[in-house]
Scaffold this motif. Structure first.
Motif, PDB file in Angstrom:
ATOM      1  N   PRO A 177       0.767  -0.844  -0.164  1.00  0.00           N
ATOM      2  CA  PRO A 177       0.214  -0.099   0.060  1.00  0.00           C
ATOM      3  C   PRO A 177       0.620   1.635  -0.287  1.00  0.00           C
ATOM      4  O   PRO A 177       2.008   1.180   0.638  1.00  0.00           O
ATOM      5  CB  PRO A 177      -0.949  -0.017   1.316  1.00  0.00           C
ATOM      6  N   ALA A 178       0.536   2.565  -0.800  1.00  0.00           N
ATOM      7  CA  ALA A 178       1.063   4.191   0.112  1.00  0.00           C
ATOM      8  C   ALA A 178       1.348   4.066   1.246  1.00  0.00           C
ATOM      9  O   ALA A 178       0.295   3.444   2.247  1.00  0.00           O
ATOM     10  CB  ALA A 178       0.119   4.707  -0.848  1.00  0.00           C
ATOM     11  N   CYS A 179       2.306   4.707   1.154  1.00  0.00           N
ATOM     12  CA  CYS A 179       2.896   5.029   2.941  1.00  0.00           C
ATOM     13  C   CYS A 179       3.861   5.830   2.720  1.00  0.00           C
ATOM     14  O   CYS A 179       4.457   6.196   1.814  1.00  0.00           O
ATOM     15  CB  CYS A 179       3.006   3.452   3.514  1.00  0.00           C
ATOM     16  N   ALA A 180       4.650   6.632   3.879  1.00  0.00           N
ATOM     17  CA  ALA A 180       5.169   7.433   3.803  1.00  0.00           C
ATOM     18  C   ALA A 180       6.513   7.771   3.433  1.00  0.00           C
ATOM     19  O   ALA A 180       7.446   7.974   2.777  1.00  0.00           O
ATOM     20  CB  ALA A 180       5.153   8.247   5.586  1.00  0.00           C
ATOM     21  N   GLU A 181       6.958   5.788   4.095  1.00  0.00           N
ATOM     22  CA  GLU A 181       8.787   4.986   3.393  1.00  0.00           C
ATOM     23  C   GLU A 181       8.326   5.258   1.933  1.00  0.00           C
ATOM     24  O   GLU A 181       9.685   5.834   1.362  1.00  0.00           O
ATOM     25  CB  GLU A 181       8.289   4.106   3.516  1.00  0.00           C
ATOM     26  N   LEU A 182       7.500   4.781   0.663  1.00  0.00           N
ATOM     27  CA  LEU A 182       6.887   5.263  -0.192  1.00  0.00           C
ATOM     28  C   LEU A 182       7.557   6.777  -0.670  1.00  0.00           C
ATOM     29  O   LEU A 182       8.441   6.615  -1.966  1.00  0.00           O
ATOM     30  CB  LEU A 182       6.032   4.816  -1.057  1.00  0.00           C
ATOM     31  N   ASP A 183       7.339   7.388  -0.375  1.00  0.00           N
ATOM     32  CA  ASP A 183       7.462   9.297  -0.621  1.00  0.00           C
ATOM     33  C   ASP A 183       8.963   9.397  -0.208  1.00  0.00           C
ATOM     34  O   ASP A 183       9.140  10.130  -0.674  1.00  0.00           O
ATOM     35  CB  ASP A 183       6.565   9.731   0.393  1.00  0.00           C
ATOM     36  N   TRP A 184       9.732   8.794   1.017  1.00  0.00           N
ATOM     37  CA  TRP A 184      10.688   9.069   1.020  1.00  0.00           C
ATOM     38  C   TRP A 184      11.158   8.283   0.276  1.00  0.00           C
ATOM     39  O   TRP A 184      12.569   9.192  -0.333  1.00  0.00           O
ATOM     40  CB  TRP A 184      11.093   7.984   2.557  1.00  0.00           C
ATOM     41  N   LEU A 185      10.859   6.947  -0.573  1.00  0.00           N
ATOM     42  CA  LEU A 185      12.475   6.489  -1.580  1.00  0.00           C
ATOM     43  C   LEU A 185      11.851   7.412  -3.436  1.00  0.00           C
ATOM     44  O   LEU A 185      12.815   8.287  -3.319  1.00  0.00           O
ATOM     45  CB  LEU A 185      11.278   5.554  -1.835  1.00  0.00           C
ATOM     46  N   GLN A 186      10.913   8.245  -3.386  1.00  0.00           N
ATOM     47  CA  GLN A 186      10.702   8.930  -4.405  1.00  0.00           C
ATOM     48  C   GLN A 186      11.353  10.606  -4.242  1.00  0.00           C
ATOM     49  O   GLN A 186      11.952  10.886  -5.196  1.00  0.00           O
ATOM     50  CB  GLN A 186       9.113   8.965  -4.651  1.00  0.00           C
ATOM     51  N   ALA A 187      11.347  10.755  -3.439  1.00  0.00           N
ATOM     52  CA  ALA A 187      12.237  11.887  -2.424  1.00  0.00           C
ATOM     53  C   ALA A 187      13.340  11.969  -2.470  1.00  0.00           C
ATOM     54  O   ALA A 187      13.849  12.818  -3.148  1.00  0.00           O
ATOM     55  CB  ALA A 187      11.759  12.937  -1.284  1.00  0.00           C
ATOM     56  N   ALA A 188      14.110  10.598  -2.833  1.00  0.00           N
ATOM     57  CA  ALA A 188      15.814  10.092  -2.801  1.00  0.00           C
ATOM     58  C   ALA A 188      15.750   9.834  -4.319  1.00  0.00           C
ATOM     59  O   ALA A 188      17.141   9.487  -3.835  1.00  0.00           O
ATOM     60  CB  ALA A 188      15.737   9.300  -1.721  1.00  0.00           C
ATOM     61  N   GLY A 189      15.030  10.261  -5.100  1.00  0.00           N
ATOM     62  CA  GLY A 189      15.051   9.799  -6.353  1.00  0.00           C
ATOM     63  C   GLY A 189      15.075   8.368  -7.177  1.00  0.00           C
ATOM     64  O   GLY A 189      15.524   8.099  -8.065  1.00  0.00           O
TER      65      GLY A 189
END
Length: 297
Positions: free
Chosen positions: A73-85
């Motif tokens: 599922p969507a989660c904040a950890e996934l957002d971090w990965l995307q922000a990290a490139g």
């Protein structure tokens, strides 16, 4: 890493020949560009600390393009990965029906293990890709080396020189070759899943059964384990076995609360764990500099 010394001398070619990499190359000229790791939702949350260190080490020490196959599922950890490139690719295992039947109520825990089998079908623009497990650190750029495996380039599972099983936690994949044999590989895996399947070994056992005799062996520096000792020449370090948190518990007298193999591996080279845990901690700090966690807007 400059103070790190080899605990194990480099093997002589006549004693333990390896064919990969084939030599040095300029990273800009290397067709190997993409790094893939795979995880499900449970694994992302449980191992996020190490994943952050792995991503930071890749961003700092390599020119690889990071990709994550993600089943969850969507989660904040996934957002971090995307922000990290990191390019996040939502994907469920292609063998999901058979895996659900074989694993039963354990499927949700182990489904992420099998995502790597689908990399050749998802990455069709490249000739090769680097796959690693999530518990790795990049110390040098793999793109500074040329690879040309027939199917996969791999390293040992156990001790250096033992070639009865490879570790699937670091693989350079020949993508067109793996696509070509995929129907036969999936046939063999399906047969295993429906015939007295046991979770131990997961996809690594299946990959070995199909590819072991055709695998090309890499210099162990590309999948170096801490229990092999310190190594200033390591390219990729793989915490296969006890992670830093387990080492802390072992040293706190809590070894009886985890897998017996963890202490056995730790005791082979405490100095190896000291050296690479220090690198892990440095990369975790680098991850915080890259994108703070928890993510802040």
């Amino acid at each position: 890493m400059s103070t790190m010394e080899r605990a194990i001398p480099p093997p002589a070619p006549e004693d333990m020949p390896f064919t990969q990499p084939t030599g040095p190359t300029a990273p800009d000229a290397n067709p190997l560009q993409d790094w893939y790791f795979c995880v499900n939702g449970e694994g992302l949350r449980r191992e996020f600390r190490f994943i952050r260190a792995a991503v930071a080490s890749a961003r700092r020490n390599t020119t690889l393009r990071p990709h994550c196959l993600y089943d969850g599922p969507a989660c904040a950890e996934l957002d971090w990965l995307q922000a990290a490139g990191v390019r996040v690719i939502p994907h469920a295992p292609s063998l999901e029906p058979e895996l659900r039947e074989a694993y039963g109520d354990q499927y949700e825990t182990f489904r992420g293990h099998w995502l790597r089998l689908d990399i050749p079908m998802l990455e069709t623009a490249a000739e090769s890709a680097l796959y690693t497990d999530i518990d790795v650190l990049f110390l040098r750029d793999p793109r500074a080396f040329a690879f040309s495996p027939r199917y996969v380039a791999v390293c040992e599972e156990g001790r250096i020189g033992e070639r009865n099983q490879f570790n699937s936690g670091v693989m350079v994949m020949n993508l067109p070759a793996l696509r070509a044999v995929r129907p036969w590989m999936l046939r063999d895996i399906r047969h295993r899943l429906v015939n007295d399947f046991r979770p131990a070994g997961h996809d690594q056992k299946s990959l070995n059964e199909f590819l072991l005799t055709e695998a090309d062996w890499m210099d162990p520096a590309f999948n170096w384990k801490p229990h092999w000792g310190p190594n200033a020449d390591a390219v990729i370090v793989h915490f296969h076995g006890p992670k830093p948190v387990h080492v802390a518990r072992i040293r706190d007298g809590q070894a009886d609360r985890m897998k017996p193999a963890y202490k056995i591996l730790h005791d082979r080279s405490p100095e190896g764990y000291d050296a690479f845990i220090a690198v892990h901690d440095t990369m975790l700090a680098a991850a915080e500099e890259l994108v703070p966690w928890p993510a802040r807007t």
